[in-house]
Motif scaffolding. Structure first.
Motif, PDB file in Angstrom:
ATOM      1  N   PRO A  50       0.836  -1.204   0.000  1.00 42.94           N
ATOM      2  CA  PRO A  50       0.000   0.000   0.000  1.00 42.94           C
ATOM      3  C   PRO A  50       0.871   1.255   0.000  1.00 42.94           C
ATOM      4  O   PRO A  50       1.858   1.335   0.735  1.00 42.94           O
ATOM      5  N   GLU A  51       0.526   2.198  -0.859  1.00 48.26           N
ATOM      6  CA  GLU A  51       1.243   3.479  -0.950  1.00 48.26           C
ATOM      7  C   GLU A  51       2.734   3.307  -1.216  1.00 48.26           C
ATOM      8  O   GLU A  51       3.558   4.094  -0.751  1.00 48.26           O
ATOM      9  N   GLY A  52       3.097   2.257  -1.950  1.00 41.86           N
ATOM     10  CA  GLY A  52       4.507   2.036  -2.232  1.00 41.86           C
ATOM     11  C   GLY A  52       4.723   1.345  -3.562  1.00 41.86           C
ATOM     12  O   GLY A  52       3.797   1.120  -4.337  1.00 41.86           O
ATOM     13  N   THR A  53       5.956   0.997  -3.822  1.00 45.74           N
ATOM     14  CA  THR A  53       6.367   0.313  -5.044  1.00 45.74           C
ATOM     15  C   THR A  53       6.482  -1.179  -4.749  1.00 45.74           C
ATOM     16  O   THR A  53       7.027  -1.560  -3.713  1.00 45.74           O
ATOM     17  N   THR A  54       5.983  -1.993  -5.662  1.00 49.53           N
ATOM     18  CA  THR A  54       6.058  -3.445  -5.489  1.00 49.53           C
ATOM     19  C   THR A  54       6.742  -4.059  -6.698  1.00 49.53           C
ATOM     20  O   THR A  54       6.394  -3.758  -7.842  1.00 49.53           O
ATOM     21  N   ALA A 109      -1.002   0.987  -7.966  1.00 48.58           N
ATOM     22  CA  ALA A 109      -1.243  -0.394  -8.402  1.00 48.58           C
ATOM     23  C   ALA A 109      -1.234  -0.541  -9.918  1.00 48.58           C
ATOM     24  O   ALA A 109      -1.836  -1.456 -10.465  1.00 48.58           O
ATOM     25  N   LYS A 110      -0.521   0.339 -10.601  1.00 54.97           N
ATOM     26  CA  LYS A 110      -0.407   0.265 -12.052  1.00 54.97           C
ATOM     27  C   LYS A 110       0.961  -0.286 -12.437  1.00 54.97           C
ATOM     28  O   LYS A 110       1.976   0.141 -11.897  1.00 54.97           O
ATOM     29  N   GLU A 111       0.963  -1.209 -13.374  1.00 53.30           N
ATOM     30  CA  GLU A 111       2.219  -1.745 -13.885  1.00 53.30           C
ATOM     31  C   GLU A 111       2.918  -0.652 -14.684  1.00 53.30           C
ATOM     32  O   GLU A 111       2.332  -0.061 -15.579  1.00 53.30           O
ATOM     33  N   ARG A 136      13.889   2.547  -8.554  1.00 52.65           N
ATOM     34  CA  ARG A 136      14.304   3.920  -8.253  1.00 52.65           C
ATOM     35  C   ARG A 136      13.252   4.918  -8.726  1.00 52.65           C
ATOM     36  O   ARG A 136      12.849   5.818  -8.001  1.00 52.65           O
ATOM     37  N   LYS A 137      12.758   4.723  -9.950  1.00 51.98           N
ATOM     38  CA  LYS A 137      11.726   5.607 -10.498  1.00 51.98           C
ATOM     39  C   LYS A 137      10.441   5.498  -9.674  1.00 51.98           C
ATOM     40  O   LYS A 137       9.811   6.513  -9.355  1.00 51.98           O
ATOM     41  N   GLY A 138      10.053   4.291  -9.322  1.00 51.27           N
ATOM     42  CA  GLY A 138       8.837   4.096  -8.537  1.00 51.27           C
ATOM     43  C   GLY A 138       8.901   4.740  -7.171  1.00 51.27           C
ATOM     44  O   GLY A 138       7.919   5.313  -6.690  1.00 51.27           O
ATOM     45  N   MET A 139      10.064   4.688  -6.555  1.00 50.48           N
ATOM     46  CA  MET A 139      10.205   5.264  -5.222  1.00 50.48           C
ATOM     47  C   MET A 139      10.274   6.786  -5.259  1.00 50.48           C
ATOM     48  O   MET A 139      10.046   7.439  -4.248  1.00 50.48           O
ATOM     49  N   ASP A 186       2.801  14.237 -10.084  1.00 52.17           N
ATOM     50  CA  ASP A 186       3.620  13.385 -10.941  1.00 52.17           C
ATOM     51  C   ASP A 186       3.157  13.527 -12.380  1.00 52.17           C
ATOM     52  O   ASP A 186       2.134  12.995 -12.767  1.00 52.17           O
ATOM     53  N   GLU A 187       3.893  14.238 -13.189  1.00 49.76           N
ATOM     54  CA  GLU A 187       3.469  14.501 -14.561  1.00 49.76           C
ATOM     55  C   GLU A 187       3.443  13.255 -15.428  1.00 49.76           C
ATOM     56  O   GLU A 187       2.695  13.187 -16.380  1.00 49.76           O
ATOM     57  N   ASP A 188       4.261  12.253 -15.112  1.00 48.59           N
ATOM     58  CA  ASP A 188       4.288  11.020 -15.888  1.00 48.59           C
ATOM     59  C   ASP A 188       3.125  10.101 -15.567  1.00 48.59           C
ATOM     60  O   ASP A 188       2.842   9.171 -16.293  1.00 48.59           O
ATOM     61  N   HIS A 189       2.438  10.338 -14.468  1.00 49.23           N
ATOM     62  CA  HIS A 189       1.370   9.440 -14.030  1.00 49.23           C
ATOM     63  C   HIS A 189       0.075   9.712 -14.769  1.00 49.23           C
ATOM     64  O   HIS A 189      -0.326  10.749 -15.088  1.00 49.23           O
TER      65      HIS A 189
END
Length: 134
Positions: free
Chosen positions: A36-40, A102-104, A119-122, A131-134
């Protein structure tokens, strides 16, 4: 003496990111697996491959230790397992990196590519519109 042993174990494991095995080929409920609220990082490996077990051990050591990062492992007997089909895995090792929403956002088989995606996810902002890329 016992204190020294515990201290040595703590030093040896610091910086290592422990992976959780979340499936041995069965279909996954992704919501239960993601941080939750993180990178997996969802890493698919062949359970009988010594080389892929070593790859996992290296990745555990190289990924940053953070409460915002989870390393989850799916051990496959073959690429016909339900989990492999669910995520369209065509080779192992394969890592799928999911963002905090939760997006790949990355698939990779090389350790360098996995580390770069983590690194990018964190670095992603907590608020989506920042987040402009999101």
């Amino acid at each position: 003496m016992r204190f020294l042993f515990v201290l040595l174990v703590m030093i040896a494991t610091s910086g290592a990111h422990a992976a959780d095995v979340v499936s041995t080929g069965r279909r996954l409920d992704l919501r239960r697996v993601l941080r939750p609220e993180g990178t997996t990082v969802l890493l698919f490996i062949q359970e009988t491959s010594a080389m892929e077990q070593e790859f996992l051990a290296t990745l555990e050591k190289e990924l940053p230790t953070s409460d915002r990062l989870a390393l989850r492992v799916v051990k496959l007997k073959n690429l016909e397992n339900d989990a492999a089909r669910q995520f369209t895995i065509t080779m192992t090792p394969t890592a799928i990196v999911f963002d905090r929403w939760a997006k790949e956002f990355a698939r990779a088989s090389a350790a360098e590519e996995i580390r770069a995606a983590v690194r990018k996810g964190m670095l992603m902002a907590r608020i989506a519109w920042i987040d402009e890329d999101h």
